[in-house]
Design an enzyme around this catalytic site. Structure first.
Site, PDB file in Angstrom:
ATOM      1  N   GLN A 210     -70.686  -6.812  24.865  1.00 49.49           N
ATOM      2  CA  GLN A 210     -70.218  -6.641  26.172  1.00 49.49           C
ATOM      3  C   GLN A 210     -70.673  -5.482  26.703  1.00 49.49           C
ATOM      4  OE1 GLN A 210     -66.129  -7.261  26.506  1.00 49.49           O
ATOM      5  NE2 GLN A 210     -66.063  -7.197  28.762  1.00 49.49           N
ATOM      6  N   GLY A 211     -71.548  -5.150  27.808  1.00 50.79           N
ATOM      7  CA  GLY A 211     -71.757  -3.918  28.234  1.00 50.79           C
ATOM      8  C   GLY A 211     -70.892  -3.693  29.554  1.00 50.79           C
TER       9      GLY A 211
ATOM     10  N   SER B  36     -67.654  -0.863  29.816  1.00 55.69           N
ATOM     11  CA  SER B  36     -67.197   0.251  29.954  1.00 55.69           C
ATOM     12  C   SER B  36     -68.295   1.539  29.813  1.00 55.69           C
ATOM     13  CB  SER B  36     -66.218   0.598  28.643  1.00 55.69           C
ATOM     14  OG  SER B  36     -64.963  -0.194  28.811  1.00 55.69           O
TER      15      SER B  36
ATOM     16  N   GLU C 152     -61.330 -13.987  29.018  1.00 57.89           N
ATOM     17  CA  GLU C 152     -60.796 -13.062  27.917  1.00 57.89           C
ATOM     18  C   GLU C 152     -59.228 -13.218  27.914  1.00 57.89           C
ATOM     19  OE1 GLU C 152     -61.567  -8.550  26.348  1.00 57.89           O
ATOM     20  OE2 GLU C 152     -61.393  -9.064  28.414  1.00 57.89           O
TER      21      GLU C 152
ATOM     22  N   SER D 273     -55.082  -0.022  28.553  1.00 58.63           N
ATOM     23  CA  SER D 273     -54.191   0.710  27.798  1.00 58.63           C
ATOM     24  C   SER D 273     -52.614   0.274  28.123  1.00 58.63           C
ATOM     25  CB  SER D 273     -54.259   2.146  28.026  1.00 58.63           C
ATOM     26  OG  SER D 273     -53.964   2.511  29.465  1.00 58.63           O
TER      27      SER D 273
ATOM     28  N   GLU E 225     -50.334   2.138  29.173  1.00 59.79           N
ATOM     29  CA  GLU E 225     -49.980   3.004  30.328  1.00 59.79           C
ATOM     30  C   GLU E 225     -50.397   2.077  31.508  1.00 59.79           C
ATOM     31  OE1 GLU E 225     -49.988   5.926  27.259  1.00 59.79           O
ATOM     32  OE2 GLU E 225     -51.336   4.119  27.659  1.00 59.79           O
TER      33      GLU E 225
END
Length: 380
Positions: free
Chosen positions: A121-122, A124, A239, A363, A365
């Site tokens: 999976q490209g 990020s 996902e 994340s 956060e």
């Protein structure tokens, strides 16, 4: 729970098949692990169990969310390895069923289930992690090809993959979410360079991928050109809908093994009475929290049966799971004693691997921000 009963017909069919075919525990060495997982993918495919949620016309079983829930529980309880082609089975395959042309479905869906070709999976990039819309990788048409230039990072198992589905900017005048496209790019070419990234666990699971004039056929765009953001959101929806069904069962297996290790540590004197009492209390707390995680995941499956999506509740579950996984890993090292400090052993490896739990799929956060803004209605 009656709706996913232990004697459900789906379980009764899958469980004996697993007992006959599970190959054994995964090795820690990554090359050996990938080879085992690829072989396991082929075994699952041959048995008709590689993609149970896929429609029957594409090689699946048409399983609904509750059957997926049971599927992942049985895999975990049987201590089965992961299948190698999760990015293809969970992400690209279902997305092709929604957005792909018939040519793309015919070309890729059988290879995804069989494990004959592996996918990565490209998404990020160094400057576009959680903020995917700020990506800089671009592509332009050159005859019958797309020419891709840019960099992706945190690409899982890119060094083993045959194809990468790349989100890139195909309209140079566009900004943010507009003008993006998803292109399936072959990895075995001069224009693609893969540099594995070693994690603190010692695994080079992730990689940087550099596209320097890499070429992909013009027909390998998933969905319409310029509509890559919508395609990517469809993919991320698959996902989120799938990933939660496996976490609690895997952690329950860890806790089961940890209970046996705790008893052994008491017998052989590795833990004194006070230390053992503290460890038992921590274990009980983690077990209760793991059962709560199962209820969270089951509620998502029940909602899925009714056609609902997890929505913001997915952030609650992700946050809860991440903290729980790290707590189980920390207790495992404490109980293992000196052996828990050896990176080549399972307790230390699990501890190091668990550090990424608060980053995976957004994340902690970011998850807290989503809960605060969307669920609680707090101001930014």
């Amino acid at each position: 729970m009656a709706i996913v009963a232990d004697d459900d017909p789906f379980r009764r069919e899958f469980r004996p098949w697993l007992a006959e075919h599970v190959p054994g525990p995964e090795p820690l060495d990554q090359d050996a692990k990938v080879a085992l997982r690829r072989a396991w993918q082929r075994t699952l495919s041959a048995g008709g169990w590689a993609g149970p949620a896929w429609p029957a016309e594409y090689g699946g079983r048409g399983a609904g969310p509750l059957q997926q829930f049971m599927y992942y529980e049985e895999l975990a309880l049987a201590r089965a390895p992961w299948a190698a082609n999760a990015p293809g089975t969970i992400l690209l395959g279902p997305t092709l069923m929604v957005h792909g042309t018939e040519e793309l479905r015919t070309r890729f869906l059988p290879a995804i289930l069989s494990g004959d070709e592996l996918f990565s999976q490209g998404f990020s990039e160094p400057e576009a992690g959680s903020d995917l819309a700020s990506l800089r990788t671009r592509a332009h048409r050159d005859g019958d090809d797309w020419v891709i230039t840019g960099q992706k990072i945190w690409t899982t198992w890119a060094q083993y993959s045959d194809w990468c589905f790349v989100v890139c900017r195909t309209d140079p005048e566009s900004k943010r979410h507009r003008g993006l496209s998803m292109i399936i790019c072959p990895m075995d070419q001069l224009g693609v360079t893969v540099r594995p990234i070693e994690q603190i666990s010692g695994d080079p699971e992730f990689a940087e991928v550099f596209f320097d004039g890499a070429r992909a056929p013009a027909g390998h765009v998933v969905g319409e050109v310029g509509q890559g953001w919508a395609v990517a959101m469809t993919m991320l929806g698959f996902e989120r809908a799938d990933q939660g069904f496996s976490d609690h069962a895997l952690l329950l297996v860890h806790l089961h093994d940890l209970a046996a290790e705790l008893r052994a540590a008491q017998r052989d004197g590795r833990l004194g009475a006070a230390e053992a009492a503290e460890a038992r209390a921590r274990h009980a707390d983690l077990w209760i929290r793991c059962q709560q995680l199962r209820r969270f995941n089951l509620s998502i499956a029940v909602r899925g049966e009714a056609g609902e999506t997890p929505g913001d509740f997915g952030s609650v579950v992700n946050l809860f799971w991440a903290d729980l996984e790290q707590g189980i890993a920390e207790l495992g090292v404490a109980v293992a004693g000196a052996r828990g400090l050896a990176l080549g052993d399972h307790p230390a490896h699990f501890l190091m691997s668990s550090r990424s739990a608060t980053i995976d799929s957004g994340s902690s956060e970011i998850q807290r921000n989503i809960i605060a803004e969307r669920t609680l209605g707090l101001p930014r």
